[in-house]
Design a protein around this motif. Sequence first.
Motif, mmCIF file in Angstrom:
data_model
loop_
_atom_site.group_PDB
_atom_site.id
_atom_site.type_symbol
_atom_site.label_atom_id
_atom_site.label_comp_id
_atom_site.label_asym_id
_atom_site.label_seq_id
_atom_site.Cartn_x
_atom_site.Cartn_y
_atom_site.Cartn_z
ATOM 1 N N ALA A 83 -1.171 -1.278 9.672
ATOM 2 C CA ALA A 83 -0.072 -2.204 9.963
ATOM 3 C C ALA A 83 -0.261 -3.508 9.203
ATOM 4 N N ALA A 84 -1.478 -4.029 9.193
ATOM 5 C CA ALA A 84 -1.756 -5.286 8.492
ATOM 6 C C ALA A 84 -1.536 -5.137 6.993
ATOM 7 N N LEU A 118 4.571 -6.419 2.280
ATOM 8 C CA LEU A 118 6.011 -6.665 2.391
ATOM 9 C C LEU A 118 6.363 -8.068 2.883
ATOM 10 N N GLY A 119 5.366 -8.860 3.232
ATOM 11 C CA GLY A 119 5.651 -10.196 3.727
ATOM 12 C C GLY A 119 6.254 -10.187 5.120
ATOM 13 N N LEU A 120 5.825 -9.241 5.947
ATOM 14 C CA LEU A 120 6.320 -9.111 7.319
ATOM 15 C C LEU A 120 5.228 -9.509 8.305
ATOM 16 N N PHE A 167 10.978 -8.085 -4.022
ATOM 17 C CA PHE A 167 10.210 -7.222 -4.914
ATOM 18 C C PHE A 167 9.181 -8.050 -5.672
ATOM 19 N N ASP A 168 9.629 -9.168 -6.241
ATOM 20 C CA ASP A 168 8.704 -10.020 -6.996
ATOM 21 C C ASP A 168 7.524 -10.442 -6.130
ATOM 22 N N ALA A 169 7.803 -10.866 -4.910
ATOM 23 C CA ALA A 169 6.739 -11.328 -4.013
ATOM 24 C C ALA A 169 5.809 -10.182 -3.611
ATOM 25 N N SER A 170 6.374 -9.029 -3.251
ATOM 26 C CA SER A 170 5.558 -7.877 -2.857
ATOM 27 C C SER A 170 4.742 -7.358 -4.028
ATOM 28 N N PHE A 171 5.370 -7.277 -5.193
ATOM 29 C CA PHE A 171 4.667 -6.790 -6.375
ATOM 30 C C PHE A 171 3.529 -7.741 -6.753
ATOM 31 N N ALA A 172 3.745 -9.032 -6.589
ATOM 32 C CA ALA A 172 2.682 -10.003 -6.855
ATOM 33 C C ALA A 172 1.511 -9.786 -5.891
ATOM 34 N N ARG A 173 1.801 -9.491 -4.619
ATOM 35 C CA ARG A 173 0.734 -9.239 -3.650
ATOM 36 C C ARG A 173 0.004 -7.934 -3.962
ATOM 37 N N ILE A 174 0.733 -6.923 -4.422
ATOM 38 C CA ILE A 174 0.106 -5.660 -4.821
ATOM 39 C C ILE A 174 -0.868 -5.911 -5.964
ATOM 40 N N PHE A 223 2.845 2.978 -4.284
ATOM 41 C CA PHE A 223 1.443 2.668 -4.033
ATOM 42 C C PHE A 223 1.031 3.386 -2.753
ATOM 43 N N LEU A 224 -0.268 3.499 -2.527
ATOM 44 C CA LEU A 224 -0.772 4.178 -1.338
ATOM 45 C C LEU A 224 -1.256 3.162 -0.315
ATOM 46 N N ASP A 225 -1.057 3.489 0.960
ATOM 47 C CA ASP A 225 -1.606 2.639 2.016
ATOM 48 C C ASP A 225 -3.022 3.139 2.344
ATOM 49 N N PRO A 226 -3.744 2.456 3.228
ATOM 50 C CA PRO A 226 -5.130 2.859 3.511
ATOM 51 C C PRO A 226 -5.287 4.267 4.077
ATOM 52 N N SER A 227 -4.232 4.835 4.628
ATOM 53 C CA SER A 227 -4.290 6.198 5.163
ATOM 54 C C SER A 227 -3.855 7.243 4.149
ATOM 55 N N GLY A 228 -3.431 6.814 2.965
ATOM 56 C CA GLY A 228 -2.994 7.735 1.927
ATOM 57 C C GLY A 228 -1.508 8.006 1.906
ATOM 58 N N HIS A 229 -0.733 7.322 2.758
ATOM 59 C CA HIS A 229 0.718 7.492 2.736
ATOM 60 C C HIS A 229 1.282 6.893 1.454
ATOM 61 N N GLY A 230 2.279 7.570 0.891
ATOM 62 C CA GLY A 230 2.977 7.063 -0.280
ATOM 63 C C GLY A 230 3.984 6.014 0.131
ATOM 64 N N MET A 231 3.798 4.798 -0.345
ATOM 65 C CA MET A 231 4.712 3.705 -0.052
ATOM 66 C C MET A 231 5.500 3.394 -1.314
ATOM 67 N N GLU A 232 6.730 2.961 -1.130
ATOM 68 C CA GLU A 232 7.601 2.671 -2.270
ATOM 69 C C GLU A 232 8.449 1.458 -1.943
ATOM 70 N N ILE A 233 8.578 0.565 -2.911
ATOM 71 C CA ILE A 233 9.544 -0.523 -2.788
ATOM 72 C C ILE A 233 10.544 -0.369 -3.927
ATOM 73 N N ILE A 234 11.825 -0.505 -3.591
ATOM 74 C CA ILE A 234 12.899 -0.361 -4.569
ATOM 75 C C ILE A 234 13.922 -1.477 -4.359
#
Length: 132
Positions: free
Chosen positions: A19-20, A26-28, A72-79, A109-120
């Motif tokens: 969750a963290a 995502l800045g949530l 997207f810019d903010a999330s991609f910068a954090r990635i 990108f992958l999360d710590p559990s291996g789930h495929g995450m996507e931002i569009i």
Amino acid sequence: MSVQLNHTIVHSRNNREAAAFLADVLGLEVGTEWGPFVPVETANGVTLDFATVPADSLAVQHYAFLVSEEEFDASFARIRAGGIPYFADPHMKRPGEINHNDGGRGVYFLDPSGHGMEIITRPYGYQEPAAG
């Protein structure tokens, strides 16, 4: 009332870590833990409730998030700042790239559990409105 998705449970190796991670990218905000769930709520009110499950029952899933260009810019910068590997495609054959599908931008990108995450920034099949 029209049908709406309200929440979904995301199985994870560690509900707090997962969750963290997503909230940070995502800045949530991470919500208040409720029973076995650690929630992250999106802007449209859908909650992802992270639950810890045994590793042998963890099925890898895919979660896609529609974001604005600024988000997207903010999330991609954090990635990038977090050193999180990212890809232009879901098969991870184009590392270190973003895509421009449907006239927008996207990254996987992958999360710590291996789930495929996507931002569009554009939903699949998006077409610019005709000039009128």
